[in-house]
Scaffold this active site. Structure first.
Site, PDB file in Angstrom:
ATOM      1  N   ASN A  37       0.817  -1.209   0.000  1.00  0.00           N
ATOM      2  CA  ASN A  37       0.000   0.000   0.000  1.00  0.00           C
ATOM      3  C   ASN A  37       0.859   1.271   0.000  1.00  0.00           C
ATOM      4  OD1 ASN A  37      -2.282   1.506  -0.002  1.00  0.00           O
ATOM      5  ND2 ASN A  37      -3.014   0.839   2.017  1.00  0.00           N
ATOM      6  N   HIS A 122     -14.618  -4.704  11.052  1.00  0.00           N
ATOM      7  CA  HIS A 122     -14.231  -3.357  11.499  1.00  0.00           C
ATOM      8  C   HIS A 122     -15.470  -2.516  11.787  1.00  0.00           C
ATOM      9  CE1 HIS A 122      -9.877  -2.956   9.756  1.00  0.00           C
ATOM     10  NE2 HIS A 122     -10.076  -4.145  10.298  1.00  0.00           N
ATOM     11  N   ARG A 147     -13.538  -5.405  15.624  1.00  0.00           N
ATOM     12  CA  ARG A 147     -12.588  -4.374  15.986  1.00  0.00           C
ATOM     13  C   ARG A 147     -13.340  -3.061  16.079  1.00  0.00           C
ATOM     14  NH1 ARG A 147      -7.768  -1.847  12.297  1.00  0.00           N
ATOM     15  NH2 ARG A 147      -9.451  -0.364  11.807  1.00  0.00           N
ATOM     16  N   TYR A 159      -6.666   7.576  12.675  1.00  0.00           N
ATOM     17  CA  TYR A 159      -6.580   6.280  11.990  1.00  0.00           C
ATOM     18  C   TYR A 159      -7.852   5.487  12.260  1.00  0.00           C
ATOM     19  CZ  TYR A 159      -6.332   1.456  11.325  1.00  0.00           C
ATOM     20  OH  TYR A 159      -6.698   0.207  10.919  1.00  0.00           O
ATOM     21  N   ASP A 210      -7.106  -1.350  17.606  1.00  0.00           N
ATOM     22  CA  ASP A 210      -5.808  -1.133  16.953  1.00  0.00           C
ATOM     23  C   ASP A 210      -5.248   0.226  17.387  1.00  0.00           C
ATOM     24  OD1 ASP A 210      -4.732  -1.554  13.464  1.00  0.00           O
ATOM     25  OD2 ASP A 210      -3.635  -0.992  15.281  1.00  0.00           O
ATOM     26  N   HIS A 212      -2.404   1.232  16.518  1.00  0.00           N
ATOM     27  CA  HIS A 212      -1.746   1.632  15.257  1.00  0.00           C
ATOM     28  C   HIS A 212      -0.430   2.360  15.469  1.00  0.00           C
ATOM     29  CE1 HIS A 212      -1.962   2.572  10.871  1.00  0.00           C
ATOM     30  NE2 HIS A 212      -2.661   1.466  10.900  1.00  0.00           N
ATOM     31  N   GLU A 236      -3.860  -4.043  19.455  1.00  0.00           N
ATOM     32  CA  GLU A 236      -2.952  -4.247  18.314  1.00  0.00           C
ATOM     33  C   GLU A 236      -2.009  -3.075  18.136  1.00  0.00           C
ATOM     34  OE1 GLU A 236      -5.102  -4.875  14.723  1.00  0.00           O
ATOM     35  OE2 GLU A 236      -3.421  -4.250  13.486  1.00  0.00           O
ATOM     36  N   GLU A 262       1.683  -6.610  11.435  1.00  0.00           N
ATOM     37  CA  GLU A 262       1.236  -6.452  10.041  1.00  0.00           C
ATOM     38  C   GLU A 262       2.291  -5.752   9.199  1.00  0.00           C
ATOM     39  OE1 GLU A 262      -2.318  -4.112  10.860  1.00  0.00           O
ATOM     40  OE2 GLU A 262      -1.427  -2.503   9.704  1.00  0.00           O
ATOM     41  N   ARG A 283       0.777 -11.037  13.495  1.00  0.00           N
ATOM     42  CA  ARG A 283      -0.067 -10.605  12.378  1.00  0.00           C
ATOM     43  C   ARG A 283       0.651 -10.594  11.033  1.00  0.00           C
ATOM     44  NH1 ARG A 283      -4.489  -8.343  12.295  1.00  0.00           N
ATOM     45  NH2 ARG A 283      -4.051  -6.383  11.227  1.00  0.00           N
ATOM     46  N   HIS A 312      -3.155 -10.004   9.295  1.00  0.00           N
ATOM     47  CA  HIS A 312      -3.651  -8.770   8.693  1.00  0.00           C
ATOM     48  C   HIS A 312      -4.611  -9.146   7.548  1.00  0.00           C
ATOM     49  CE1 HIS A 312      -2.197  -4.791   6.611  1.00  0.00           C
ATOM     50  NE2 HIS A 312      -3.319  -4.608   7.257  1.00  0.00           N
ATOM     51  N   ASP A 316      -6.284  -3.451   1.562  1.00  0.00           N
ATOM     52  CA  ASP A 316      -5.133  -3.300   0.673  1.00  0.00           C
ATOM     53  C   ASP A 316      -4.376  -4.606   0.483  1.00  0.00           C
ATOM     54  OD1 ASP A 316      -4.793  -1.952   3.417  1.00  0.00           O
ATOM     55  OD2 ASP A 316      -2.763  -2.631   2.988  1.00  0.00           O
ATOM     56  N   GLU A 339      -8.369 -11.231  10.211  1.00  0.00           N
ATOM     57  CA  GLU A 339      -9.005  -9.935   9.947  1.00  0.00           C
ATOM     58  C   GLU A 339      -9.735 -10.010   8.618  1.00  0.00           C
ATOM     59  OE1 GLU A 339      -6.250  -6.713   9.759  1.00  0.00           O
ATOM     60  OE2 GLU A 339      -7.794  -5.194   9.495  1.00  0.00           O
ATOM     61  N   TRP A 402       1.619   7.281  12.131  1.00  0.00           N
ATOM     62  CA  TRP A 402       0.195   7.206  11.764  1.00  0.00           C
ATOM     63  C   TRP A 402      -0.340   5.829  12.051  1.00  0.00           C
ATOM     64  CZ3 TRP A 402      -2.106   4.120   7.895  1.00  0.00           C
ATOM     65  CH2 TRP A 402      -3.487   4.356   7.742  1.00  0.00           C
TER      66      TRP A 402
HETATM   67  C1  CS2 Z   1      -4.759  -1.629   9.836  1.00  0.00           C
HETATM   68  C2  CS2 Z   1      -4.700  -1.360   8.366  1.00  0.00           C
HETATM   69  O1  CS2 Z   1      -6.089  -3.472   9.256  1.00  0.00           O
HETATM   70  C3  CS2 Z   1      -5.354  -2.985  10.113  1.00  0.00           C
HETATM   71  O2  CS2 Z   1      -5.089  -3.521  11.206  1.00  0.00           O
HETATM   72  O3  CS2 Z   1      -3.567  -1.482  10.528  1.00  0.00           O
HETATM   73  O4  CS2 Z   1      -5.821  -0.609   8.046  1.00  0.00           O
HETATM   74  C4  CS2 Z   1      -3.481  -0.633   7.887  1.00  0.00           C
HETATM   75  O5  CS2 Z   1      -3.529   0.705   8.319  1.00  0.00           O
HETATM   76  C5  CS2 Z   1      -3.438  -0.683   6.370  1.00  0.00           C
HETATM   77  O6  CS2 Z   1      -3.498  -2.019   5.975  1.00  0.00           O
HETATM   78  C6  CS2 Z   1      -2.159  -0.057   5.854  1.00  0.00           C
HETATM   79  O7  CS2 Z   1      -2.081  -0.233   4.457  1.00  0.00           O
HETATM   80 MG    MG Z   2      -3.468  -2.755  12.211  1.00  0.00          MG
END
Ligand code: CS2
Ligand code: MG
Length: 402
Positions: A37, A122, A147, A159, A210, A212, A236, A262, A283, A312, A316, A339, A402
């Protein structure tokens, strides 16, 4: 049998995907996801300019030797671009082998350890009320695990939260969007979010969150402790994991289960985390961690240390990677959870696949190989559109995670 032709197929049915197609001299072909991504074209070039010429004429059934050749032969080992490129080749070779054997890949790995993969969806809301509604909507759809992410009062964008309830696609066309971040506000509001969710739905559904990469280890320890009354399935990416030792600090302060990985691309990113049981779920996913061949090593190593998989599965990662993940998850004895951020209908049309959502689980019919294909005529109607993940800055302007 020989590899006769290799190509990348780039398509953007709502977001960019890079797919590798490997054709053999006996008419069998395989697919691999090569999507990274925000850096898609780097992987495309790595494959076309440096990998493909070395593979023409090789026996596609020698998956391990080709993996070792691409890993050791690169000299410059590891890293997301290299390991995503290797992953794509690896997935395509497993796809070919399954088609040759007339078996789904999970059977090549050792057969089914379960009938389906428990997934988590999600639930995102711009505020707590909307997030609670989204959790309830997911429960009605049959999800057993959800989540939960929500906006943070005082922050314009964070995020995991889109412009409307339920919608969230992190990569945006054009140059990276800058988001302002404030950890103190986030730490103040997040426990309250989960108090409200548990109050509304009780303790039956598994809830995940998450962070993040946005916290320091001690902030993560504090959040983990504040969330303990709400019994999360996992917290996460609680802190950036380049320093695996940082997770020891988090562990000392909370029993909230931890998931990470991830952004990992090899076992070396998580060996200490696993060996010292500093996390509960790993992950690292098939498209970014060297394919089925390498992720199997990670999962087997994790199994020795009571760490489970939690791959993950964001939008994407293409349906090619998801098909590989479903095969892998059906086999993996230490599967934890998968996920699932469903792709849009057009993406599913470009990538027809045999896995499907059923009452909170991903199941699939027995199809030789990975159980996914690509409609090349449709794919070429959606050309690449440069897009980036956002970046985050603290309120004083410092760059942040981020
Ligand atoms: C996230 C994703 O799915 C997740 O746990 O961390 O949305 C992540 O931000 C994206 O896959 C990044 O490309
Ligand atoms: Mg994540």
């Amino acid at each position: 049998m020989k590899i006769e032709r290799l190509q990348t197929i780039v398509t953007c049915p709502g977001r960019n995907f890079v797919t590798v197609k490997i054709e053999t001299d006996q008419g069998v072909y395989g697919l691999g996801d090569a999507t990274l991504n925000g850096r898609e074209l780097a992987v495309k070039s790595y494959l076309e300019d440096h990998v493909f010429p070395c593979l023409v004429g090789r026996d596609p059934r020698n998956i391990e030797d080709i993996w070792q050749y691409l890993y050791r032969g690169a000299y410059w080992r590891r890293g997301p671009v290299t390991m995503t490129a290797i992953a794509a080749i690896d997935m395509a070779l497993w796809d070919i082998l399954g088609k040759l054997a007339g078996m789904p890949v999970y059977r090549m790995l050792g057969g089914k350890s379960r009938q389906g993969l428990m997934v988590y969806g999600h639930a995102t809301g711009r505020d707590h009320a909307e997030a609670v509604e989204e959790v309830q909507r997911h429960i009605e759809q049959g999800y057993k695990a959800i989540r939960v992410q929500s906006g943070v009062p005082g922050l314009e964008k964070v995020y995991g939260v889109g412009k409307a309830a339920g919608q969230y696609e992190p990569a945006q066309k054009g140059l990276p969007i800058e988001e302002a971040w404030d950890t103190a506000l986030y730490l103040r509001h997040t426990p309250e979010l989960f108090r409200k969710v548990r109050e509304a739905v009780g303790f039956e559904p598994h809830l995940l969150h998450d962070a993040h990469h946005r916290l320091t280890p001690m902030e993560a320890g504090r959040l983990g402790k504040d969330l303990e009354p709400y019994r999360l399935f996992w917290l996460e990416d609680a802190t950036p994991a380049e320093n695996q030792e940082a997770f020891r600090l988090i562990r000392q302060h909370t029993t909230t289960p931890l998931a990470v990985g991830e952004v990992f691309n090899s076992i070396w990113d998580c060996k200490d985390l696993i060996q010292q049981q500093l996390v509960d779920y790993i992950r690292a996913t098939i498209v970014h961690a060297g394919g089925i061949t390498h992720v199997r090593r990670i999962a087997d190593f994790a199994a020795l240390h009571q760490v489970r998989t939690g791959f993950h599965g964001a939008t994407d990662l293409s349906p090619v990677c998801m098909a590989a993940a479903v095969n892998f998850g059906l086999w993996a004895p230490n599967f934890g959870i998968q996920e699932l951020m469903p792709h849009n209908a057009l993406t599913d049309e470009v990538f027809p696949h045999s896995y499907r959502f059923e009452d909170g689980y991903l199941v699939m019919d027995d199809v030789p190989g990975l159980g996914v294909d690509i409609d090349e005529a449709l794919a070429c109607q959606y050309p690449y559109e440069r897009a980036y993940l956002p970046v985050a800055r603290l309120r004083d302007g410092s760059m942040w995670n981020w």
